[in-house]
Scaffold this active site. Structure first.
Site, mmCIF file in Angstrom:
data_model
loop_
_atom_site.group_PDB
_atom_site.id
_atom_site.type_symbol
_atom_site.label_atom_id
_atom_site.label_comp_id
_atom_site.label_asym_id
_atom_site.label_seq_id
_atom_site.Cartn_x
_atom_site.Cartn_y
_atom_site.Cartn_z
ATOM 1 N N GLU A 22 -1.605 -5.092 -3.867
ATOM 2 C CA GLU A 22 -0.749 -4.589 -3.200
ATOM 3 C C GLU A 22 0.308 -5.139 -2.593
ATOM 4 O O GLU A 22 1.543 -4.954 -2.444
ATOM 5 C CB GLU A 22 -1.468 -3.990 -2.088
ATOM 6 C CG GLU A 22 -2.414 -2.993 -2.440
ATOM 7 C CD GLU A 22 -3.355 -2.393 -1.230
ATOM 8 O OE1 GLU A 22 -3.741 -1.491 -1.438
ATOM 9 O OE2 GLU A 22 -3.596 -3.049 -0.335
ATOM 10 N N ASP A 40 0.943 -1.189 -0.103
ATOM 11 C CA ASP A 40 -0.133 -0.011 0.075
ATOM 12 C C ASP A 40 0.856 1.298 0.001
ATOM 13 O O ASP A 40 0.631 2.383 -0.803
ATOM 14 C CB ASP A 40 -0.795 -0.050 1.179
ATOM 15 C CG ASP A 40 -1.928 1.225 1.186
ATOM 16 O OD1 ASP A 40 -2.544 1.492 0.188
ATOM 17 O OD2 ASP A 40 -1.739 1.942 2.384
#
Length: 231
Positions: A124, A52
């Site tokens: 991610e 992220d």
């Protein structure tokens, strides 16, 4: 050859990166549903957390390069769109990530390979694995390739809720999130009028009225944005 093993190889070819650390790749593709508690399995949750941040950095860097004259408040909504769950899931489908995922039998049975949350998390995690295996340049190369079509979509002028727009503007300015306060409530119960104040650190508050608290908050947010030239 096992179908999933073949899918992993296909994924590497599509993204143009052959992993040196095979265990790292396997972990990035392993959902938390794998394992029954007795057997410890290293899933992709920590990599998802790292990814992220990697994704946010790459998206911010790319946006700054593409729009060198844009202000922070103008870039923030584009950044949010590029790293959103919806976008990450769409990128995963483009890369055909689903068939390469390692899921529990139950998750797989109920369509986990096509679930936005699972696909976005795996995307991610994959970005984190790329960063750890090949450095930032490897992650950047894949990002620019897979997200190439997303930059135009992120810039589409979709109407936004004024409160959301104000939140994004505040974040883009490096300020705390807006706060709302009801100053007054007048009128009869069947036709109330709310007066609300919205505050953002570093700028004067804005005040607006509405037939409901939500309506007044939206009006106040819109007023502040327009006053600051961001509406």
């Amino acid at each position: 050859m096992d179908r999933r093993v073949a899918a992993v190889g296909d994924l590497e070819r599509r993204i143009g990166h052959r992993f040196e650390d095979r265990e790292l790749l396997e972990r990035a593709l392993t959902h938390a549903s794998v394992g029954d508690g007795a057997k410890k399995v290293r899933d992709n949750e920590v990599l998802e957390f790292i990814g992220d941040r990697v994704l946010g950095l790459l998206a911010a860097e790319a946006l700054a390069q593409r729009f060198p004259k844009a202000k922070e408040g103008e870039l923030a909504p584009r950044l949010n769109a590029l790293v959103s769950r919806e976008t990450c899931a769409r990128v995963a489908r483009k890369a055909e990530l689903g068939p390469a995922l390692r899921l529990s039998a139950s998750s797989s049975k109920i369509g986990g390979r096509e679930t936005d949350s699972i696909l976005a998390g795996a995307t991610e995690a994959l970005m984190a694995a790329l960063y750890q295996d090949g450095g930032l340049e490897a992650a950047r190369k894949v990002f620019l390739d897979l997200w190439n079509d997303e930059f135009d979509r992120a810039g589409e002028g979709r109407p936004r809720d004024p409160k959301t727009a104000l939140q994004e503007w505040a974040q883009g300015q490096g300020r705390p999130l807006p706060t709302y306060r009801v100053l007054d409530r007048t009128g009869p119960d069947h036709a109330p009028v709310f007066t609300v104040e919205v505050s953002v650190t570093g700028v004067d508050p804005a005040i607006a009225k509405g037939k409901s608290r939500q309506e007044a908050e939206k009006a106040a947010a819109k007023a502040l944005l327009e006053r600051e030239g961001a509406g």
